[in-house]
Design a protein around this motif. Sequence first.
Motif, PDB file in Angstrom:
ATOM      1  N   THR A  15      15.563 -84.884 107.777  1.00 26.08           N
ATOM      2  CA  THR A  15      15.523 -83.446 107.497  1.00 26.08           C
ATOM      3  C   THR A  15      14.365 -83.097 106.582  1.00 26.08           C
ATOM      4  N   ILE A  16      14.113 -83.942 105.581  1.00 30.01           N
ATOM      5  CA  ILE A  16      12.990 -83.695 104.672  1.00 30.01           C
ATOM      6  C   ILE A  16      11.658 -83.854 105.408  1.00 30.01           C
ATOM      7  N   LEU A  17      11.521 -84.930 106.172  1.00 30.97           N
ATOM      8  CA  LEU A  17      10.262 -85.207 106.865  1.00 30.97           C
ATOM      9  C   LEU A  17       9.930 -84.132 107.903  1.00 30.97           C
ATOM     10  N   LEU A  18      10.958 -83.619 108.595  1.00 34.00           N
ATOM     11  CA  LEU A  18      10.736 -82.611 109.629  1.00 34.00           C
ATOM     12  C   LEU A  18      10.818 -81.191 109.077  1.00 34.00           C
ATOM     13  N   GLY A  19      11.744 -80.983 108.150  1.00 36.64           N
ATOM     14  CA  GLY A  19      11.990 -79.626 107.685  1.00 36.64           C
ATOM     15  C   GLY A  19      10.945 -79.086 106.735  1.00 36.64           C
ATOM     16  N   LEU A  20      10.395 -79.944 105.873  1.00 34.56           N
ATOM     17  CA  LEU A  20       9.439 -79.459 104.882  1.00 34.56           C
ATOM     18  C   LEU A  20       8.154 -78.937 105.527  1.00 34.56           C
ATOM     19  N   PRO A  21       7.471 -79.724 106.369  1.00 35.82           N
ATOM     20  CA  PRO A  21       6.228 -79.199 106.957  1.00 35.82           C
ATOM     21  C   PRO A  21       6.466 -78.074 107.955  1.00 35.82           C
ATOM     22  N   SER A  22       7.546 -78.175 108.745  1.00 36.38           N
ATOM     23  CA  SER A  22       7.798 -77.145 109.764  1.00 36.38           C
ATOM     24  C   SER A  22       8.141 -75.801 109.128  1.00 36.38           C
ATOM     25  N   ASN A  23       8.959 -75.794 108.093  1.00 34.72           N
ATOM     26  CA  ASN A  23       9.292 -74.537 107.433  1.00 34.72           C
ATOM     27  C   ASN A  23       8.118 -73.979 106.647  1.00 34.72           C
ATOM     28  N   ALA A  24       7.324 -74.872 106.044  1.00 31.46           N
ATOM     29  CA  ALA A  24       6.130 -74.412 105.328  1.00 31.46           C
ATOM     30  C   ALA A  24       5.142 -73.758 106.297  1.00 31.46           C
ATOM     31  N   LEU A  25       4.963 -74.370 107.459  1.00 33.64           N
ATOM     32  CA  LEU A  25       4.077 -73.796 108.467  1.00 33.64           C
ATOM     33  C   LEU A  25       4.626 -72.471 108.981  1.00 33.64           C
ATOM     34  N   ALA A  26       5.941 -72.440 109.258  1.00 32.74           N
ATOM     35  CA  ALA A  26       6.555 -71.202 109.732  1.00 32.74           C
ATOM     36  C   ALA A  26       6.403 -70.089 108.707  1.00 32.74           C
ATOM     37  N   LEU A  27       6.604 -70.421 107.436  1.00 30.54           N
ATOM     38  CA  LEU A  27       6.482 -69.417 106.379  1.00 30.54           C
ATOM     39  C   LEU A  27       5.055 -68.887 106.305  1.00 30.54           C
ATOM     40  N   TYR A  28       4.073 -69.768 106.480  1.00 30.12           N
ATOM     41  CA  TYR A  28       2.676 -69.332 106.454  1.00 30.12           C
ATOM     42  C   TYR A  28       2.354 -68.439 107.654  1.00 30.12           C
ATOM     43  N   VAL A  29       2.885 -68.801 108.817  1.00 31.72           N
ATOM     44  CA  VAL A  29       2.663 -67.986 110.013  1.00 31.72           C
ATOM     45  C   VAL A  29       3.291 -66.608 109.835  1.00 31.72           C
ATOM     46  N   PHE A  30       4.521 -66.574 109.329  1.00 34.08           N
ATOM     47  CA  PHE A  30       5.191 -65.294 109.120  1.00 34.08           C
ATOM     48  C   PHE A  30       4.455 -64.451 108.081  1.00 34.08           C
ATOM     49  N   TYR A  31       3.916 -65.115 107.056  1.00 38.91           N
ATOM     50  CA  TYR A  31       3.160 -64.400 106.029  1.00 38.91           C
ATOM     51  C   TYR A  31       1.907 -63.755 106.640  1.00 38.91           C
ATOM     52  N   CYS A  32       1.222 -64.493 107.495  1.00 41.91           N
ATOM     53  CA  CYS A  32       0.027 -63.949 108.156  1.00 41.91           C
ATOM     54  C   CYS A  32       0.390 -62.785 109.075  1.00 41.91           C
ATOM     55  N   GLN A  33       1.517 -62.902 109.776  1.00 42.75           N
ATOM     56  CA  GLN A  33       1.961 -61.817 110.632  1.00 42.75           C
ATOM     57  C   GLN A  33       2.384 -60.605 109.817  1.00 42.75           C
ATOM     58  N   ALA A  34       3.013 -60.854 108.662  1.00 46.96           N
ATOM     59  CA  ALA A  34       3.485 -59.751 107.824  1.00 46.96           C
ATOM     60  C   ALA A  34       2.324 -58.927 107.283  1.00 46.96           C
ATOM     61  N   LYS A  35       1.168 -59.561 107.043  1.00 48.21           N
ATOM     62  CA  LYS A  35       0.012 -58.824 106.560  1.00 48.21           C
ATOM     63  C   LYS A  35      -0.496 -57.845 107.610  1.00 48.21           C
ATOM     64  N   THR A  36      -0.277 -58.174 108.888  1.00 48.85           N
ATOM     65  CA  THR A  36      -0.694 -57.284 109.972  1.00 48.85           C
ATOM     66  C   THR A  36       0.361 -56.232 110.261  1.00 48.85           C
ATOM     67  N   ARG A  37       1.609 -56.697 110.419  1.00 46.89           N
ATOM     68  CA  ARG A  37       2.706 -55.768 110.725  1.00 46.89           C
ATOM     69  C   ARG A  37       4.015 -56.397 110.271  1.00 46.89           C
ATOM     70  N   LEU A  38       4.684 -55.723 109.357  1.00 48.63           N
ATOM     71  CA  LEU A  38       5.936 -56.218 108.802  1.00 48.63           C
ATOM     72  C   LEU A  38       7.103 -55.596 109.554  1.00 48.63           C
ATOM     73  N   ALA A 259      22.691 -79.927 107.589  1.00 53.92           N
ATOM     74  CA  ALA A 259      21.364 -80.313 107.117  1.00 53.92           C
ATOM     75  C   ALA A 259      20.339 -80.243 108.247  1.00 53.92           C
ATOM     76  N   CYS A 260      20.758 -80.630 109.442  1.00 54.86           N
ATOM     77  CA  CYS A 260      19.832 -80.617 110.583  1.00 54.86           C
ATOM     78  C   CYS A 260      19.335 -79.207 110.908  1.00 54.86           C
ATOM     79  N   ASN A 261      20.124 -78.203 110.570  1.00 55.17           N
ATOM     80  CA  ASN A 261      19.709 -76.826 110.844  1.00 55.17           C
ATOM     81  C   ASN A 261      18.401 -76.481 110.149  1.00 55.17           C
ATOM     82  N   ALA A 262      18.124 -77.136 109.020  1.00 52.26           N
ATOM     83  CA  ALA A 262      16.923 -76.825 108.242  1.00 52.26           C
ATOM     84  C   ALA A 262      15.640 -77.115 109.008  1.00 52.26           C
ATOM     85  N   PHE A 263      15.657 -78.070 109.940  1.00 51.59           N
ATOM     86  CA  PHE A 263      14.452 -78.313 110.735  1.00 51.59           C
ATOM     87  C   PHE A 263      14.604 -77.838 112.178  1.00 51.59           C
ATOM     88  N   LEU A 264      15.833 -77.544 112.618  1.00 45.88           N
ATOM     89  CA  LEU A 264      16.016 -77.029 113.976  1.00 45.88           C
ATOM     90  C   LEU A 264      15.606 -75.562 114.085  1.00 45.88           C
TER      91      LEU A 264
END
Length: 315
Positions: A15-38, A259-264
Amino acid sequence: MEAWDVISLAVYGATILLGLPSNALALYVFYCQAKTRLTPNLIYMINLCLSDLVFVLILPLKMLEMGKAEWPMPSFLCPLYNLIHFGTIYTSACFLTAVGVGRYLAAVYPIHYQVYKKACYSCLVSLGIWFLVGSHGLLIFALETARDINSTLFAGNDTSCFSELSEAQVALLAPVRLELSVVLFFLPLAITSFCYVRCIRVLVGSHLNKRKKQRAVRVAVATLTVFILCFGPYNISHVVGFIQREDIWWRNVAVLPSACNAFLDPLIFYFLSSAMDDGITQVWLSLRQKYSSIRLKITLAHGKARSQQPASGVA
């Protein structure tokens, strides 16, 4: 170590190995999208990523506890850890429900939904979810640190966390766990199931492009399946524990799918959602553009420095 402890460590590690980078990337993508249209669903997804990230970041403490014979931290940190650990599980479930409601309203009532499709409303809903889960967590935190039933519930001997509970402790905690599961899981499950079933029916009968229709249906089915499989076992253990009036032995096993939900969650958004695909593409193009710009500046600066060097040799 027992076999289940080894399995638990493997699940938490994955969960740590998969969830940390995937959620960090998702958060960055959402942040970039939010700057254009929230949008409302974007706000819910950002909160979902934050909840999953907090859950992943405190998992090492859980793994450290399982690897030690005694609770390795000060006793007061045990109920605080439980507040964050289990609180983020329920906030994730509630934000998945909020995403499902938003998709349902957009699919079934597209015109009327535009009137209420405002970021400020979604921010208020998000604050309400954090408050709802936080208030329940604080109630359990108060029970865990109460000293009027012989000892604290989970860290009374200063050596263990989630140790075996006495009959008096189970009698006090079982109704609270049941209320927690009803309000924060079974009710959101009913709402999420209704929303996605209706969404699927609307999508199947719509005139959308066949590929887009299939993709939207896959997202709905995958989200609902993950919701049930990840959060269902642990909350069912609350119901069984209340009926049997005992701290059932398989509760620690039932919490593993949560716990698996965190990376799914981010995997569903990455591979099934066209919006996420578009967002990742935009972020990738943006990063490539920035990299090319920096590389060009370095090349120009290097060339300018070489041209300014004094000529060597004799004229």
